[in-house]
Write a protein that holds these residues in place. Structure first.
Motif, PDB file in Angstrom:
ATOM      1  N   GLY A   1     -22.783  15.403  15.810  1.00  0.00           N
ATOM      2  CA  GLY A   1     -22.449  15.463  17.223  1.00  0.00           C
ATOM      3  C   GLY A   1     -23.666  15.822  18.055  1.00  0.00           C
ATOM      4  N   LEU A   2     -24.112  14.915  18.907  1.00  0.00           N
ATOM      5  CA  LEU A   2     -25.295  15.164  19.748  1.00  0.00           C
ATOM      6  C   LEU A   2     -24.920  15.406  21.196  1.00  0.00           C
ATOM      7  N   ALA A   3     -24.094  14.540  21.766  1.00  0.00           N
ATOM      8  CA  ALA A   3     -23.638  14.663  23.152  1.00  0.00           C
ATOM      9  C   ALA A   3     -24.824  14.878  24.095  1.00  0.00           C
TER      10      ALA A   3
ATOM     11  N   GLY B   1     -28.995  20.830  34.504  1.00  0.00           N
ATOM     12  CA  GLY B   1     -28.012  19.974  33.865  1.00  0.00           C
ATOM     13  C   GLY B   1     -28.636  18.652  33.460  1.00  0.00           C
ATOM     14  N   PRO B   2     -27.881  17.792  32.793  1.00  0.00           N
ATOM     15  CA  PRO B   2     -28.409  16.498  32.367  1.00  0.00           C
ATOM     16  C   PRO B   2     -28.548  15.540  33.544  1.00  0.00           C
ATOM     17  N   VAL B   3     -29.347  14.506  33.358  1.00  0.00           N
ATOM     18  CA  VAL B   3     -29.557  13.529  34.436  1.00  0.00           C
ATOM     19  C   VAL B   3     -28.346  12.621  34.597  1.00  0.00           C
ATOM     20  N   TRP B   4     -27.456  12.631  33.613  1.00  0.00           N
ATOM     21  CA  TRP B   4     -26.263  11.778  33.652  1.00  0.00           C
ATOM     22  C   TRP B   4     -25.156  12.466  32.886  1.00  0.00           C
TER      23      TRP B   4
ATOM     24  N   SER C   1     -24.736   7.577  27.048  1.00  0.00           N
ATOM     25  CA  SER C   1     -25.882   6.885  27.645  1.00  0.00           C
ATOM     26  C   SER C   1     -27.221   7.397  27.118  1.00  0.00           C
ATOM     27  N   ASN C   2     -27.225   7.863  25.853  1.00  0.00           N
ATOM     28  CA  ASN C   2     -28.441   8.339  25.178  1.00  0.00           C
ATOM     29  C   ASN C   2     -29.077   9.556  25.845  1.00  0.00           C
ATOM     30  N   VAL C   3     -28.339  10.264  26.665  1.00  0.00           N
ATOM     31  CA  VAL C   3     -28.944  11.372  27.406  1.00  0.00           C
ATOM     32  C   VAL C   3     -29.413  12.480  26.469  1.00  0.00           C
ATOM     33  N   GLY C   4     -28.641  12.772  25.421  1.00  0.00           N
ATOM     34  CA  GLY C   4     -29.061  13.809  24.475  1.00  0.00           C
ATOM     35  C   GLY C   4     -30.304  13.409  23.709  1.00  0.00           C
ATOM     36  N   TRP C   5     -30.326  12.177  23.228  1.00  0.00           N
ATOM     37  CA  TRP C   5     -31.494  11.706  22.477  1.00  0.00           C
ATOM     38  C   TRP C   5     -32.732  11.650  23.362  1.00  0.00           C
TER      39      TRP C   5
END
Length: 234
Positions: free
Chosen positions: A60-62, A20-23, A96-100
């Motif tokens: 849409g990036l999310a 999963g993502p870090v945030w 919080s820029n997690v996708g980028w």
């Protein structure tokens, strides 16, 4: 070099799927709800590779799952100058820029550009700049009027014969918006692309038809500009 770049993207995709993502945003299970499922990402990647895409516009990036799949497709095709334009005005403030950050960790920032304007503004600017894309992936606002406007501009950006893929086709607003373009402007559904992907019932009604989460359509070649008298209700 292509194999090395593809392996790097795959590693990041696998890590996102596994850990999963870090945030994540505050709502419980937000990542699982918002992100495009892995199997749909793979089907999207395979479709874009089969089309030999070189330029893709994404709305849409999310958390970046679909963007990573698109990036993997572009790297796999191996065109001299791949281009991935990602539009998301909420990437920093809401995600919080997690996708980028994931795209950057996969080395895809070398071919991707993040546009932080609303899609109605960003897409209009792309039209003004003369950008031509081979495909687009739409997963932004799901309000009918905003989806309709996104598709209006993408019709001017995606080349004749190119693709538009929409997430969350189970929502009545998205289905209704794309229906106009199919009925009046010659957009043609591409059957069976996402038949092995995720299914949802239309409108989340347990009694309604279950449909693939994603929908792929092909723009006509040449483009159709019908007279206003030929309007077809949708």
């Amino acid at each position: 070099m292509t194999d090395v770049r593809r392996a790097r993207v795959r590693e990041v995709r696998d890590r996102l799927r596994r850990d999963g993502p870090v945030w994540t945003r505050r709502p419980e299970r937000d990542f699982e709800t918002v992100t495009l499922p892995e199997r749909d990402c793979d089907l999207l990647r395979d479709l874009l590779v089969s089309e030999g895409v070189q330029t893709v516009v994404e709305i849409g990036l999310a958390y970046g799952s679909s963007a990573l799949a698109i990036g993997e497709a572009l790297v796999t095709v191996g065109a001299p100058h791949p281009r991935h334009i990602v539009i998301d005005p909420f990437q920093q403030q809401a995600f919080s820029n997690v996708g980028w950050d994931l795209l950057c960790s996969a080395g895809l920032d070398s071919i991707a550009r993040l546009v932080a304007d609303p899609s109605s503004i960003a897409l209009a600017q792309l039209v003004h700049d003369g950008v031509v894309a081979d495909a687009a992936f739409v997963d932004g606002s799901h309000r009918f009027h905003e989806v309709f406007v996104d598709l209006y501009f993408l019709r001017k950006i995606v080349r004749p014969g190119g693709l538009v893929v929409l997430d969350d086709d189970w929502t009545p607003s998205v289905r209704k918006a794309v229906r106009y373009y199919e009925r009046n402007l010659g957009w043609t559904p591409i059957p069976d692309v996402f038949v092995d992907g995720t299914f949802w019932t239309v409108g989340r009604d347990p009694a309604a038809e279950a449909v693939p989460r994603c929908r792929a359509v092909r723009l006509p070649d040449p483009m159709i500009e019908p007279p206003f008298e030929e309007f077809h209700p949708f």
